[in-house]
Design a protein around this motif. Structure first.
Motif, PDB file in Angstrom:
ATOM      1  N   VAL A 178      -3.087  11.172   4.243  1.00 56.35           N
ATOM      2  CA  VAL A 178      -2.483  11.350   2.927  1.00 56.35           C
ATOM      3  C   VAL A 178      -2.205   9.996   2.297  1.00 56.35           C
ATOM      4  CG1 VAL A 178      -0.426  12.161   1.737  1.00 56.35           C
ATOM      5  CG2 VAL A 178      -1.517  13.604   3.417  1.00 56.35           C
ATOM      6  N   THR A 179      -1.630   9.071   3.090  1.00 55.64           N
ATOM      7  CA  THR A 179      -1.314   7.756   2.535  1.00 55.64           C
ATOM      8  C   THR A 179      -2.565   7.046   2.038  1.00 55.64           C
ATOM      9  OG1 THR A 179       0.507   7.598   4.077  1.00 55.64           O
ATOM     10  CG2 THR A 179      -0.182   5.569   3.011  1.00 55.64           C
ATOM     11  N   TRP A 180      -3.626   7.050   2.870  1.00 59.07           N
ATOM     12  CA  TRP A 180      -4.801   6.274   2.467  1.00 59.07           C
ATOM     13  C   TRP A 180      -5.542   6.942   1.312  1.00 59.07           C
ATOM     14  CZ3 TRP A 180      -3.692   1.789   3.521  1.00 59.07           C
ATOM     15  CH2 TRP A 180      -3.203   1.395   4.748  1.00 59.07           C
ATOM     16  N   THR A 181      -5.529   8.295   1.242  1.00 58.77           N
ATOM     17  CA  THR A 181      -6.144   8.900   0.049  1.00 58.77           C
ATOM     18  C   THR A 181      -5.295   8.625  -1.186  1.00 58.77           C
ATOM     19  OG1 THR A 181      -5.096  10.972   0.640  1.00 58.77           O
ATOM     20  CG2 THR A 181      -7.433  10.824   1.056  1.00 58.77           C
ATOM     21  N   GLN A 182      -3.967   8.577  -1.007  1.00 56.51           N
ATOM     22  CA  GLN A 182      -3.109   8.286  -2.157  1.00 56.51           C
ATOM     23  C   GLN A 182      -3.390   6.897  -2.696  1.00 56.51           C
ATOM     24  OE1 GLN A 182      -1.670  10.664  -3.554  1.00 56.51           O
ATOM     25  NE2 GLN A 182       0.349  11.056  -2.751  1.00 56.51           N
ATOM     26  N   VAL A 183      -3.630   5.927  -1.774  1.00 56.77           N
ATOM     27  CA  VAL A 183      -3.943   4.576  -2.244  1.00 56.77           C
ATOM     28  C   VAL A 183      -5.238   4.612  -3.048  1.00 56.77           C
ATOM     29  CG1 VAL A 183      -4.481   2.230  -1.542  1.00 56.77           C
ATOM     30  CG2 VAL A 183      -2.731   3.507  -0.332  1.00 56.77           C
ATOM     31  N   ALA A 184      -6.239   5.360  -2.516  1.00 57.44           N
ATOM     32  CA  ALA A 184      -7.508   5.479  -3.238  1.00 57.44           C
ATOM     33  C   ALA A 184      -7.268   6.104  -4.613  1.00 57.44           C
ATOM     34  CB  ALA A 184      -8.496   6.316  -2.436  1.00 57.44           C
ATOM     35  N   GLN A 185      -6.394   7.137  -4.652  1.00 62.65           N
ATOM     36  CA  GLN A 185      -6.074   7.778  -5.924  1.00 62.65           C
ATOM     37  C   GLN A 185      -5.390   6.827  -6.867  1.00 62.65           C
ATOM     38  OE1 GLN A 185      -3.978  11.555  -6.022  1.00 62.65           O
ATOM     39  NE2 GLN A 185      -4.685  11.892  -3.966  1.00 62.65           N
ATOM     40  N   TYR A 186      -4.485   6.009  -6.305  1.00 59.84           N
ATOM     41  CA  TYR A 186      -3.714   5.092  -7.145  1.00 59.84           C
ATOM     42  C   TYR A 186      -4.654   4.205  -7.936  1.00 59.84           C
ATOM     43  CZ  TYR A 186      -0.747   1.258  -8.543  1.00 59.84           C
ATOM     44  OH  TYR A 186      -0.106   0.317  -9.295  1.00 59.84           O
ATOM     45  N   ILE A 187      -5.697   3.695  -7.252  1.00 66.87           N
ATOM     46  CA  ILE A 187      -6.620   2.777  -7.923  1.00 66.87           C
ATOM     47  C   ILE A 187      -7.307   3.489  -9.088  1.00 66.87           C
ATOM     48  CG2 ILE A 187      -8.720   1.426  -7.596  1.00 66.87           C
ATOM     49  CD1 ILE A 187      -7.655   0.974  -4.700  1.00 66.87           C
ATOM     50  N   VAL A 188      -7.750   4.726  -8.838  1.00 66.19           N
ATOM     51  CA  VAL A 188      -8.387   5.495  -9.915  1.00 66.19           C
ATOM     52  C   VAL A 188      -7.392   5.781 -11.031  1.00 66.19           C
ATOM     53  CG1 VAL A 188      -9.514   7.667 -10.478  1.00 66.19           C
ATOM     54  CG2 VAL A 188     -10.029   6.537  -8.333  1.00 66.19           C
ATOM     55  N   ILE A 189      -6.191   6.241 -10.646  1.00 68.12           N
ATOM     56  CA  ILE A 189      -5.217   6.682 -11.647  1.00 68.12           C
ATOM     57  C   ILE A 189      -4.763   5.530 -12.521  1.00 68.12           C
ATOM     58  CG2 ILE A 189      -2.888   7.564 -11.950  1.00 68.12           C
ATOM     59  CD1 ILE A 189      -3.246   9.258  -9.523  1.00 68.12           C
ATOM     60  N   ILE A 190      -4.492   4.375 -11.896  1.00 67.15           N
ATOM     61  CA  ILE A 190      -3.932   3.270 -12.684  1.00 67.15           C
ATOM     62  C   ILE A 190      -4.968   2.797 -13.696  1.00 67.15           C
ATOM     63  CG2 ILE A 190      -4.558   1.260 -11.261  1.00 67.15           C
ATOM     64  CD1 ILE A 190      -1.090   1.888 -12.661  1.00 67.15           C
ATOM     65  N   VAL A 191      -6.250   2.815 -13.295  1.00 67.07           N
ATOM     66  CA  VAL A 191      -7.306   2.440 -14.242  1.00 67.07           C
ATOM     67  C   VAL A 191      -7.384   3.474 -15.363  1.00 67.07           C
ATOM     68  CG1 VAL A 191      -9.789   2.182 -14.492  1.00 67.07           C
ATOM     69  CG2 VAL A 191      -8.635   1.132 -12.566  1.00 67.07           C
ATOM     70  N   ALA A 192      -7.335   4.767 -14.959  1.00 68.45           N
ATOM     71  CA  ALA A 192      -7.478   5.840 -15.952  1.00 68.45           C
ATOM     72  C   ALA A 192      -6.277   5.895 -16.892  1.00 68.45           C
ATOM     73  CB  ALA A 192      -7.644   7.186 -15.258  1.00 68.45           C
ATOM     74  N   TYR A 193      -5.100   5.482 -16.425  1.00 63.70           N
ATOM     75  CA  TYR A 193      -3.919   5.468 -17.292  1.00 63.70           C
ATOM     76  C   TYR A 193      -3.956   4.278 -18.233  1.00 63.70           C
ATOM     77  CZ  TYR A 193      -0.644   8.935 -15.357  1.00 63.70           C
ATOM     78  OH  TYR A 193       0.007  10.069 -15.013  1.00 63.70           O
ATOM     79  N   TYR A 221       0.830  -1.206   0.000  1.00 64.31           N
ATOM     80  CA  TYR A 221       0.000   0.000   0.000  1.00 64.31           C
ATOM     81  C   TYR A 221       0.862   1.252   0.000  1.00 64.31           C
ATOM     82  CZ  TYR A 221      -4.118  -2.799   0.469  1.00 64.31           C
ATOM     83  OH  TYR A 221      -5.114  -3.679   0.199  1.00 64.31           O
ATOM     84  N   ASN A 222       2.000   1.170   0.698  1.00 62.42           N
ATOM     85  CA  ASN A 222       2.925   2.296   0.651  1.00 62.42           C
ATOM     86  C   ASN A 222       3.428   2.502  -0.769  1.00 62.42           C
ATOM     87  OD1 ASN A 222       3.798   4.241   2.403  1.00 62.42           O
ATOM     88  ND2 ASN A 222       4.777   2.768   3.763  1.00 62.42           N
ATOM     89  N   GLY A 223       3.681   1.372  -1.448  1.00 58.68           N
ATOM     90  CA  GLY A 223       4.103   1.454  -2.846  1.00 58.68           C
ATOM     91  C   GLY A 223       3.035   2.103  -3.707  1.00 58.68           C
ATOM     92  N   MET A 224       1.766   1.726  -3.455  1.00 58.40           N
ATOM     93  CA  MET A 224       0.679   2.319  -4.233  1.00 58.40           C
ATOM     94  C   MET A 224       0.601   3.820  -3.979  1.00 58.40           C
ATOM     95  SD  MET A 224      -2.093  -0.646  -3.557  1.00 58.40           S
ATOM     96  CE  MET A 224      -3.480  -0.268  -4.580  1.00 58.40           C
ATOM     97  N   ALA A 225       0.749   4.224  -2.715  1.00 57.91           N
ATOM     98  CA  ALA A 225       0.678   5.652  -2.387  1.00 57.91           C
ATOM     99  C   ALA A 225       1.808   6.409  -3.084  1.00 57.91           C
ATOM    100  CB  ALA A 225       0.749   5.841  -0.882  1.00 57.91           C
TER     101      ALA A 225
END
Lengths: 325, 86
Positions: A222-237, A92-96
């Motif tokens: 910040v970390t947990w919102t970043q993980v949430a962002q990662y999921i959105v971003i990786i799909v959108a990319y 999860y840290n990696g995702m953030a």
């Protein structure tokens, strides 16, 4: 004594496994709802929901998710605030961190930078990705071992005195200033585009959201919102490039084939340069430029001549419309 | 710290320095080595000139590997010297 320690570490391990399981569950649900949300919006678009509404709903949902994570994660414990309790699972840290890597700056700026500057633009990618190696090998392990929260704190503790600490503060400010300027600019662009507000107002709206979220919960939020962002971003990319890659070549791995595709584009470009239609279009534009240049030799006279010509045309049109009546 | 490090600690530190040094050597070759000899390394690779491909993709893969290998080796080293943190 040793037995007691083993028991304790066993207990800690069990607690961290439980924590990991909980986090896994939360983000599985989150991903599921994200997919449902996107599909629902897609259906709504097919049914004729206007574009502004879709943008607005995306923004609202995003702000709602980050806001609720920020509020759920609010904390006053310094260890939680600064380092998320040191118990974020590695993946999860990696995702953030990944979400930081592919942020507004890279999404909006990097494609343009590479297009504009070619090989030299890659310096940015190498710089900020290679920098992660330096952090991982030289700073992170020791920061953790020394039990400090920030890099200036660590430098002060390790080397003693105020100078290393000041140096650390200077470096931190320099890095984050460059980074934040790009991010804030991106935030302003996105907010103004999606909400239709002025760019400056967009910046303040975005900043307000960021501040509320990170002041309440610190690094944990910040970390947990970043993980949430990662999921959105990786799909959108990934979806657009994979889609494009399947459409063009039938292979779903864009990383492996985009070099060959670009080679084709380059060849096509060379073809286009000597294409007769392209050449005739260029001739038209060149003629127009020549004409304008001729007028620019004596702008005042050219203006008078043009005005006379247009007046004559207006008079002719009037005359013809009077005849029709 | 005033007390002398034990031989165990000394060995641990030497080992971790050498791991860091080797990985940083790889890092340096991939980052600066390839960029420095970019013109000479322009044979085609995956449809790109090799040096461009390294900058765009190869180096990033190597970076991830470096961090992964470092974490793996250091975890093993911690265990071997019973200095693991948790």
């Amino acid at each position: 004594m040793a037995d007691m320690f083993r028991n304790q570490s066993g207990e800690a391990e069990a607690a961290s496994t439980r924590f990991r399981g909980m986090v896994d569950r939360v983000y599985r649900w989150y991903t599921l709802w994200f997919v449902v949300f996107v599909v629902a919006l897609g259906v709504a678009e097919q049914l004729g929901l206007p574009r502004e509404w879709i943008g607005f709903m995306f923004l609202l949902a995003t702000v709602a998710v980050y806001g609720s994570i920020g509020i759920l994660c609010r904390t006053t414990d310094p260890a939680e605030y600064y380092v998320a309790g040191r118990r974020v699972p590695a993946i999860y840290n990696g995702m953030a961190t990944g979400a930081d890597w592919m942020s507004a700056a890279s999404f909006l700026g990097l494609a343009g930078t590479l297009y504009l500057t070619g090989y030299n633009g890659l310096a940015f990618i190498l710089g900020w990705s290679g920098g992660f190696c330096l952090v991982a090998l030289f700073l992170a392990p020791y920061l953790r071992k020394f039990g400090q929260f920030t890099i200036p704190d660590f430098l002060g503790e390790r080397y003693g005195g105020d100078w290393p600490r000041l140096l650390g503060i200077g470096a931190t400010l320099l890095c984050s200033f460059t980074y934040v300027v790009a991010q804030i600019y991106g935030v302003g662009l996105i907010t103004s585009r999606l909400l239709g507000v002025a760019f400056e107002l967009g910046i303040f709206l975005g900043l307000g959201g960021i501040l509320v979220c990170s002041f309440l919960g610190g690094m944990r939020a910040v970390t947990w919102t970043q993980v949430a962002q990662y999921i959105v971003i990786i799909v959108a990319y990934m979806i657009p490039v994979v889609w494009l890659s399947v459409k063009q070549t039938g292979k779903p791995i864009p990383q492996a084939i985009y070099g060959y595709q670009l080679e084709k584009v380059t060849a096509k470009e060379a073809d286009l340069m000597i294409d007769t239609h392209e050449l005739s279009v260029r001739q038209v534009f060149a003629d127009r430029a020549l004409e304008l240049e001729r007028k620019l030799v004596d702008p005042a006279r050219a203006l008078v001549a043009e005005r006379a010509e247009l007046e004559a045309r207006v008079a002719a049109l009037r005359a013809s419309s009077a005849q029709q009546k | 710290m005033s007390q002398q490090p034990t031989p165990n600690q000394r060995h641990y530190w030497r080992k971790s320095l050498s791991i860091t040094a080797w990985l940083m050597l790889v890092w340096f070759v991939v980052t600066f080595g390839v960029a420095f000899f970019a013109r000479d390394l322009s044979f085609s690779f995956f449809g790109w000139p090799f040096s461009f491909w390294v900058g765009a993709q190869g180096a990033l893969g190597v970076y991830v590997l470096i961090v992964g290998v470092y974490a793996y080796l250091m975890n093993r080293l911690d265990e071997a010297h019973s200095l693991n943190e948790d």
